[in-house]
Design a protein around this motif. Structure first.
Motif, PDB file in Angstrom:
ATOM      1  N   PRO A   1       0.832  -1.200   0.000  1.00 37.17           N
ATOM      2  CA  PRO A   1       0.000   0.000   0.000  1.00 37.17           C
ATOM      3  C   PRO A   1       0.867   1.251   0.000  1.00 37.17           C
ATOM      4  N   ALA A   2       0.390   2.301  -0.664  1.00 37.79           N
ATOM      5  CA  ALA A   2       1.072   3.593  -0.676  1.00 37.79           C
ATOM      6  C   ALA A   2       0.286   4.562   0.198  1.00 37.79           C
ATOM      7  N   LYS A   3       0.976   5.204   1.111  1.00 36.62           N
ATOM      8  CA  LYS A   3       0.329   6.081   2.087  1.00 36.62           C
ATOM      9  C   LYS A   3       0.899   7.484   1.980  1.00 36.62           C
ATOM     10  N   GLN A   4       0.063   8.450   1.641  1.00 35.91           N
ATOM     11  CA  GLN A   4       0.461   9.848   1.633  1.00 35.91           C
ATOM     12  C   GLN A   4       0.038  10.487   2.953  1.00 35.91           C
ATOM     13  N   ILE A   5       1.003  11.092   3.653  1.00 36.07           N
ATOM     14  CA  ILE A   5       0.726  11.726   4.932  1.00 36.07           C
ATOM     15  C   ILE A   5       1.657  12.914   5.100  1.00 36.07           C
ATOM     16  N   SER A   6       1.190  13.966   5.735  1.00 33.18           N
ATOM     17  CA  SER A   6       2.031  15.145   5.913  1.00 33.18           C
ATOM     18  C   SER A   6       3.077  14.890   6.989  1.00 33.18           C
ATOM     19  N   TYR A   7       4.208  15.561   6.852  1.00 31.09           N
ATOM     20  CA  TYR A   7       5.275  15.488   7.856  1.00 31.09           C
ATOM     21  C   TYR A   7       4.730  15.898   9.215  1.00 31.09           C
ATOM     22  N   GLN A   8       3.951  16.967   9.248  1.00 24.82           N
ATOM     23  CA  GLN A   8       3.417  17.459  10.518  1.00 24.82           C
ATOM     24  C   GLN A   8       2.560  16.405  11.207  1.00 24.82           C
ATOM     25  N   GLN A   9       1.683  15.741  10.438  1.00 32.63           N
ATOM     26  CA  GLN A   9       0.782  14.756  11.045  1.00 32.63           C
ATOM     27  C   GLN A   9       1.556  13.559  11.586  1.00 32.63           C
ATOM     28  N   LEU A  10       2.504  13.042  10.814  1.00 37.74           N
ATOM     29  CA  LEU A  10       3.274  11.889  11.273  1.00 37.74           C
ATOM     30  C   LEU A  10       4.094  12.243  12.513  1.00 37.74           C
ATOM     31  N   PHE A  11       4.695  13.424  12.507  1.00 31.41           N
ATOM     32  CA  PHE A  11       5.510  13.869  13.650  1.00 31.41           C
ATOM     33  C   PHE A  11       4.641  14.014  14.895  1.00 31.41           C
ATOM     34  N   LEU A  12       3.461  14.628  14.730  1.00 30.54           N
ATOM     35  CA  LEU A  12       2.542  14.785  15.864  1.00 30.54           C
ATOM     36  C   LEU A  12       2.086  13.426  16.398  1.00 30.54           C
TER      37      LEU A  12
ATOM     38  N   LEU B   1       5.845  11.031   2.332  1.00 34.73           N
ATOM     39  CA  LEU B   1       5.741  12.009   3.406  1.00 34.73           C
ATOM     40  C   LEU B   1       5.926  13.402   2.816  1.00 34.73           C
ATOM     41  N   HIS B   2       4.886  14.215   2.873  1.00 28.75           N
ATOM     42  CA  HIS B   2       4.910  15.489   2.148  1.00 28.75           C
ATOM     43  C   HIS B   2       4.731  16.690   3.092  1.00 28.75           C
ATOM     44  N   SER B   3       4.829  17.884   2.510  1.00 31.66           N
ATOM     45  CA  SER B   3       4.633  19.153   3.237  1.00 31.66           C
ATOM     46  C   SER B   3       5.623  19.287   4.388  1.00 31.66           C
TER      47      SER B   3
END
Length: 325
Positions: free
Chosen positions: A143-154, A213-215
């Motif tokens: 699976p490919a998962k797009q998630i923002s840097y901020q969300q993963l870090f939080l 991991l974006h933004s």
């Protein structure tokens, strides 16, 4: 003295590498993306303080100039883009000094490509498509998962990477048995993010998942544009599988004034921290002044990707002759 002459990896792994390179070329040929070559030995190199480089004296009189083995083919490829090449890719060697270990060899193989007219979301989708094709012979569809840097870090730490308070980061380090972080990072927000991300955030990523991991925070913008709607963010993404960083992508900065200002800032940082001095790549800046087309680009480490495909524990398992230290 006995010197080992045999390859470090099984010959079967070399065959798998050849098959992967052929598959990459088929992928881009179908899409009309031009394969190019650019010099590895150049009169200038990147200014990024986090990257060390190899240099060599060219014994050509009268000046005997210093030349650099490139840490990435990026600047030269962007000169081709400015000249009207349209979308391009390259498979080549890149060089990083002072890097050796489980995931590092000072000489490594890189796939870098630029898509004219693509935004970051389109490029992330193409990255996921390529990786799925390359890994399909070895793994079930990931699976490919797009998630923002901020969300993963939080999610991983409870800290907001866009809001820096040194006492909060110091408290987190103390609570997670990372006392060395305070001396290493001080009041440098970017260093704190890199340290906590590598020590704590990466290990929380789901196994057998392609993370896009974006933004990223603007202080980690590198060669990416800033987000038009939120200047705290950059148009940058990174690719991870099983917590291993595979690639770095940008919606490419095309403003020559902003790019030169970033170079100047990085050069000043190098000087203040006694790092090797480098000069700005003037040919690259001139290309930006001429005009870089609207594009997004990414670089993928192929040795690490081969490690993941084969389930190898060390980069030495997929290289014929790694540098021994």
């Amino acid at each position: 003295m006995t010197v080992s002459w045999q390859p470090s990896c099984p010959l079967a792994h070399l065959r798998t590498r050849a098959q992967m390179l052929a598959a990459i070329r088929r992928f881009f040929e179908v899409r009309g993306v031009l394969e190019v070559e650019t010099p590895l030995l150049c009169p200038a190199t990147g200014t990024d303080p986090q990257l060390d480089f190899f240099s060599s004296q060219f014994n050509f009189p009268p000046t005997r100039p210093t030349l650099f083995l490139q840490t990435s083919p990026e600047f030269a490829m962007k000169r081709l883009l400015a000249a009207g090449s349209s979308s391009i890719y390259q498979i080549c060697k890149a060089f990083r000094n002072g890097e050796a270990g489980r995931y590092h060899n000072p000489e490594f193989t890189i796939l870098e490509w630029y898509r004219v007219g693509y935004d970051l979301r389109q490029l992330m989708a193409e990255v996921a498509e390529l990786l799925l094709q390359l890994l399909q012979p070895f793994h079930a569809a990931l699976p490919a998962k797009q998630i923002s840097y901020q969300q993963l870090f939080l999610d991983a730490t409870g800290l907001d990477p866009l809001a820096f308070c040194s006492s909060d980061y110091e408290a987190y380090a103390a609570a997670n048995a990372l006392p060395e972080a305070v001396d290493l990072c001080g009041d440098d927000h970017a260093l704190w993010l890199d340290f906590i991300f590598s020590h704590c955030v990466q290990r929380t990523m789901d196994k057998d998942t392609i993370y896009l991991l974006h933004s990223y925070p603007a202080i980690q913008s590198s060669l990416a544009r800033l987000n038009a709607d939120d200047s705290r963010l950059s148009e940058r993404f990174e690719v991870f599988i099983n917590g291993v960083e595979l690639g770095n992508g940008f919606y490419e900065l095309a403003d020559p004034v902003e790019q030169e200002a970033r170079f100047d800032k990085e050069i000043a940082y190098r000087l203040s921290h006694d790092l090797p001095v480098v000069s700005k790549d003037e040919a690259f800046l001139q290309a930006l002044k001429f005009g870089l087309p609207d594009c997004s680009g990414v670089a993928i480490g192929l040795d690490r990707l081969l490690m993941i495909a084969l389930g190898s524990e060390s980069i030495s398992d997929v290289l014929a002759f790694p540098v021994r230290v």
